[in-house]
Design a protein around this motif. Structure first.
Motif, PDB file in Angstrom:
ATOM      1  N   THR A  63       0.810  -1.210   0.000  1.00  0.00           N
ATOM      2  CA  THR A  63       0.000   0.000   0.000  1.00  0.00           C
ATOM      3  C   THR A  63       0.845   1.262   0.000  1.00  0.00           C
ATOM      4  N   TYR A  64       1.939   1.286   0.766  1.00  0.00           N
ATOM      5  CA  TYR A  64       2.629   2.548   1.017  1.00  0.00           C
ATOM      6  C   TYR A  64       3.986   2.710   0.337  1.00  0.00           C
ATOM      7  N   VAL A  65       4.616   1.638  -0.124  1.00  0.00           N
ATOM      8  CA  VAL A  65       5.886   1.795  -0.834  1.00  0.00           C
ATOM      9  C   VAL A  65       5.707   2.569  -2.145  1.00  0.00           C
ATOM     10  N   PRO A  66       4.735   2.201  -3.015  1.00  0.00           N
ATOM     11  CA  PRO A  66       4.545   2.998  -4.237  1.00  0.00           C
ATOM     12  C   PRO A  66       4.160   4.443  -3.941  1.00  0.00           C
ATOM     13  N   LEU A  67       3.352   4.661  -2.907  1.00  0.00           N
ATOM     14  CA  LEU A  67       2.973   6.031  -2.537  1.00  0.00           C
ATOM     15  C   LEU A  67       4.200   6.829  -2.123  1.00  0.00           C
ATOM     16  N   TYR A  68       5.103   6.218  -1.367  1.00  0.00           N
ATOM     17  CA  TYR A  68       6.325   6.892  -0.942  1.00  0.00           C
ATOM     18  C   TYR A  68       7.194   7.223  -2.158  1.00  0.00           C
ATOM     19  N   ALA A  69       7.301   6.261  -3.088  1.00  0.00           N
ATOM     20  CA  ALA A  69       8.131   6.492  -4.269  1.00  0.00           C
ATOM     21  C   ALA A  69       7.608   7.647  -5.117  1.00  0.00           C
ATOM     22  N   GLN A  70       6.285   7.783  -5.180  1.00  0.00           N
ATOM     23  CA  GLN A  70       5.700   8.840  -6.004  1.00  0.00           C
ATOM     24  C   GLN A  70       5.618  10.179  -5.271  1.00  0.00           C
ATOM     25  N   LEU A 126       4.818   4.513 -13.108  1.00  0.00           N
ATOM     26  CA  LEU A 126       5.500   3.383 -13.734  1.00  0.00           C
ATOM     27  C   LEU A 126       6.805   3.067 -13.031  1.00  0.00           C
ATOM     28  N   VAL A 127       7.607   4.078 -12.722  1.00  0.00           N
ATOM     29  CA  VAL A 127       8.881   3.863 -12.045  1.00  0.00           C
ATOM     30  C   VAL A 127       8.657   3.404 -10.606  1.00  0.00           C
ATOM     31  N   ALA A 128       7.646   3.969  -9.957  1.00  0.00           N
ATOM     32  CA  ALA A 128       7.350   3.573  -8.585  1.00  0.00           C
ATOM     33  C   ALA A 128       6.988   2.093  -8.502  1.00  0.00           C
ATOM     34  N   GLY A 129       6.382   1.584  -9.560  1.00  0.00           N
ATOM     35  CA  GLY A 129       6.014   0.180  -9.575  1.00  0.00           C
ATOM     36  C   GLY A 129       7.208  -0.750  -9.499  1.00  0.00           C
ATOM     37  N   LEU A 130       8.374  -0.276  -9.913  1.00  0.00           N
ATOM     38  CA  LEU A 130       9.568  -1.116  -9.871  1.00  0.00           C
ATOM     39  C   LEU A 130       9.971  -1.435  -8.437  1.00  0.00           C
ATOM     40  N   ALA A 131       9.759  -0.491  -7.524  1.00  0.00           N
ATOM     41  CA  ALA A 131      10.097  -0.746  -6.122  1.00  0.00           C
ATOM     42  C   ALA A 131       9.230  -1.854  -5.553  1.00  0.00           C
ATOM     43  N   LEU A 132       7.955  -1.817  -5.872  1.00  0.00           N
ATOM     44  CA  LEU A 132       7.050  -2.860  -5.407  1.00  0.00           C
ATOM     45  C   LEU A 132       7.351  -4.183  -6.097  1.00  0.00           C
ATOM     46  N   ALA A 133       7.694  -4.120  -7.390  1.00  0.00           N
ATOM     47  CA  ALA A 133       8.027  -5.346  -8.122  1.00  0.00           C
ATOM     48  C   ALA A 133       9.210  -6.053  -7.493  1.00  0.00           C
ATOM     49  N   ALA A 134      10.134  -5.301  -6.906  1.00  0.00           N
ATOM     50  CA  ALA A 134      11.289  -5.923  -6.256  1.00  0.00           C
ATOM     51  C   ALA A 134      10.849  -6.856  -5.142  1.00  0.00           C
ATOM     52  N   LEU A 149      15.032  -0.891   5.331  1.00  0.00           N
ATOM     53  CA  LEU A 149      13.966   0.054   4.983  1.00  0.00           C
ATOM     54  C   LEU A 149      13.979   1.268   5.906  1.00  0.00           C
ATOM     55  N   LEU A 150      14.454   1.095   7.117  1.00  0.00           N
ATOM     56  CA  LEU A 150      14.520   2.219   8.060  1.00  0.00           C
ATOM     57  C   LEU A 150      15.517   3.289   7.610  1.00  0.00           C
ATOM     58  N   LEU A 151      16.441   2.922   6.736  1.00  0.00           N
ATOM     59  CA  LEU A 151      17.456   3.873   6.271  1.00  0.00           C
ATOM     60  C   LEU A 151      16.962   4.753   5.131  1.00  0.00           C
ATOM     61  N   VAL A 152      15.789   4.439   4.588  1.00  0.00           N
ATOM     62  CA  VAL A 152      15.239   5.201   3.464  1.00  0.00           C
ATOM     63  C   VAL A 152      14.718   6.545   3.953  1.00  0.00           C
ATOM     64  N   ASP A 153      15.060   7.620   3.218  1.00  0.00           N
ATOM     65  CA  ASP A 153      14.525   8.946   3.541  1.00  0.00           C
ATOM     66  C   ASP A 153      14.193   9.674   2.247  1.00  0.00           C
ATOM     67  N   ALA A 154      13.839  10.926   2.364  1.00  0.00           N
ATOM     68  CA  ALA A 154      13.369  11.695   1.212  1.00  0.00           C
ATOM     69  C   ALA A 154      14.453  11.913   0.164  1.00  0.00           C
ATOM     70  N   ASP A 155      15.716  11.719   0.532  1.00  0.00           N
ATOM     71  CA  ASP A 155      16.819  11.911  -0.415  1.00  0.00           C
ATOM     72  C   ASP A 155      17.313  10.600  -1.015  1.00  0.00           C
ATOM     73  N   SER A 156      16.670   9.491  -0.718  1.00  0.00           N
ATOM     74  CA  SER A 156      17.118   8.182  -1.184  1.00  0.00           C
ATOM     75  C   SER A 156      16.832   7.996  -2.668  1.00  0.00           C
ATOM     76  N   ALA A 157      17.680   7.185  -3.308  1.00  0.00           N
ATOM     77  CA  ALA A 157      17.428   6.774  -4.684  1.00  0.00           C
ATOM     78  C   ALA A 157      16.395   5.651  -4.682  1.00  0.00           C
ATOM     79  N   LEU A 158      15.824   5.393  -5.852  1.00  0.00           N
ATOM     80  CA  LEU A 158      14.782   4.377  -5.934  1.00  0.00           C
ATOM     81  C   LEU A 158      15.313   2.996  -5.542  1.00  0.00           C
ATOM     82  N   TRP A 159      16.562   2.676  -5.931  1.00  0.00           N
ATOM     83  CA  TRP A 159      17.099   1.353  -5.619  1.00  0.00           C
ATOM     84  C   TRP A 159      17.234   1.144  -4.115  1.00  0.00           C
ATOM     85  N   GLN A 160      17.418   2.252  -3.371  1.00  0.00           N
ATOM     86  CA  GLN A 160      17.514   2.133  -1.921  1.00  0.00           C
ATOM     87  C   GLN A 160      16.165   1.789  -1.288  1.00  0.00           C
ATOM     88  N   LEU A 161      15.086   2.086  -1.991  1.00  0.00           N
ATOM     89  CA  LEU A 161      13.759   1.674  -1.552  1.00  0.00           C
ATOM     90  C   LEU A 161      13.439   0.270  -2.036  1.00  0.00           C
TER      91      LEU A 161
END
Length: 484
Positions: A292-299, A307-315, A354-366
């Motif tokens: 529910t919330y990983v794609p929302l965070y990515a976007q 489309l790009v946000a979907g890659l994080a969930l696909a992982a 996942l706790l290390l992810v913040d607003a400056d993270s790259a998509l691969w870090q998510l």
């Protein structure tokens, strides 16, 4: 009243396993795609229909309907046969998809998602029950690879299609794309799956089913809307949660007396089933919370498109089938207990990353933490359902499989509700209780800490998987392994 009773022999002799496995894979694929395809399009849906604080209900109502119906389908399948239950589930899912595709408001879309959930409640557990019927434990280690391939494909196709439809066409195609797949799955199941049946008398536990549905619905309403539409300690909040507890207590009392309980209480007296089901519950909490919330965070926070946000969930959903495909090798060699514990460690490691992810993270870090957690989910959930099936006789396999799926679905529903309550309470913290916020009203600065709180809770919940693994008997499944 009479109902047919199918036997292992009738399924094994009258059905060719190859075409039947294909039908199961098509049917599971129907649900697998829908598990991820909507998540990447939530902003588009909210922009069109409004109601940001209501969007978690698109997931929780689907999961509630699925959770409540799964044990009922499992019981009916042990009496009427797998085929009619599977066809009913596919039909309801396709109908719900069609209605979702033409939904005119958020409340209408939520209601139609309920119909979808009732269909999904039959498809996945029936598919796994059929596999348990026609393949031995050792063979299922290989078949899991095929089924995992379905999830792997869906994990890529789902978020990708969701992002494409949201960015370039319309979010409505997210649901309409289910129609041809559903028709194909139903056709193969109708033509290729034959069952011999013999009549016997039985009673359906309608009272128990109603109490379970009502109690579960009130519990989710109390969790999801508490702190948003009403204060947690208000008469409305306490009354709803108290009503949920009362209904669920009445459900337990009914199940202890009826001859054909929808959720037999003896299941809770078997250690191996408690371990498998508790692990499934925790996986459900974590999986749908992240979905529910990983794609929302990515976007909304990292600034990527759907489309790009979907890659994080696909992982995450790629990691799961990889583990499911290889899990058989592990539990055949080191046992179910150690395999589940290994999966728990993967989940904990991913949650910590996942706790290390913040607003400056790259998509691969998510995406990386999601992938690691997905591997852990696969090593916990897939061996769990197999050992649950192997711990009971054939006549109870539908109930055992359904209960395990029920635990995961209830975990998913509770996870979405609890995480939704956390996010809603934070984003609505500066507004009066009852205020409905839309996505465009929320800045990344507001959403980032709200969703990060979900990541913190996920890390805490992940620790419970270790307890589930330790609860698993050391020699769980040994007899079934020797017989296979």
């Amino acid at each position: 009243m009479s109902a047919p009773e199918i036997t292992r022999a009738s399924v094994g002799l009258r059905s060719e396993r190859g075409p039947l496995l294909l039908a199961v894979m098509l049917s599971i694929g129907l649900v697998a795609i829908d598990a991820t395809i909507l998540a990447t399009a939530v902003p588009a849906v909210v922009d069109d229909l409004g109601g940001f604080t209501s969007f978690p209900w698109l997931f929780s109502i689907y999961l509630l309907a699925q959770a409540v119906s799964v044990p009922i389908y499992g019981k009916v399948a042990d009496l009427y046969g797998r085929k009619p239950v599977m066809l009913l589930g596919i039909g309801l899912f396709v109908l719900g998809s069609l209605l979702c595709g033409i939904a005119w408001s958020m409340p209408a879309l939520i209601v139609f998602r309920l119909i979808q959930g009732l269909g999904a409640g039959a498809v996945q557990p029936m598919g796994m029950t059929i596999v348990g019927d026609i393949y031995s434990l050792a063979e299922r280690a290989k078949v899991q690879g095929y089924i995992a391939g379905v999830w792997a494909t869906a994990s890529v196709v789902g978020p990708t299609l969701g992002g494409l439809f949201a960015d370039y066409l319309s979010w409505r195609w997210i649901f309409l794309v289910n129609l041809p797949l559903g028709v194909a799955a139903a056709w193969v199941m109708w033509r290729r799956f034959d069952e011999d049946v013999e009549p016997r008398k039985h009673a359906v536990d309608l009272v128990g089913a109603v109490l379970l549905a009502a109690g579960g619905a009130l519990l989710l309403i109390g969790l999801l809307e508490g702190g948003v539409r009403w204060e947690w300690g208000s008469p409305a909040g306490l009354g709803i949660l108290g009503g949920a507890v009362a209904l669920l207590a009445a459900f337990v009392a009914v199940e202890a007396r009826v001859s054909e309980p929808v959720l037999p209480l003896w299941i809770f007296r078997r250690r191996v089933l408690n371990a498998a089901n508790s692990g499934a519950f925790v996986v459900g909490v974590l999986m749908l919370g992240l979905t529910t919330y990983v794609p929302l965070y990515a976007q909304a926070v990292l600034g990527h498109g759907a489309l790009v946000a979907g890659l994080a969930l696909a992982a995450m959903t790629i990691g799961w089938p990889i583990a499911a495909a290889t899990g058989g090798r592990f539990y055949l060699r080191i046992g179910f207990r150690r395999t589940v514990l290994m999966g728990a460690l993967f989940v904990i490691a991913g949650a910590a990353l996942l706790l290390l992810v913040d607003a400056d993270s790259a998509l691969w870090q998510l995406a990386l933490p999601c992938f690691v957690m997905g591997i852990g989910f696969g090593y916990v959930a897939s061996p769990g359902v197999i050992v649950a099936q192997s711990s009971v006789g054939w006549e109870h396999r539908g109930v055992a499989t359904g209960t395990n799926m029920f635990a995961r679905s209830m975990g998913s529903a509770v996870g979405v509700a609890v995480f939704g309550a956390i996010v809603n309470s934070r984003v609505a913290g500066g507004a009066p209780v009852g205020t409905q916020l839309d996505l465009e009203q929320l800045s990344a600065g507001v959403l980032a800490p709200a969703v990060h709180a979900v990541f913190v809770c996920s890390a805490a919940v992940a620790l419970a998987l270790v307890l589930s693994g330790l609860l698993m008997p050391r020699h769980a499944g040994r007899d079934a392994l020797e017989d296979s």
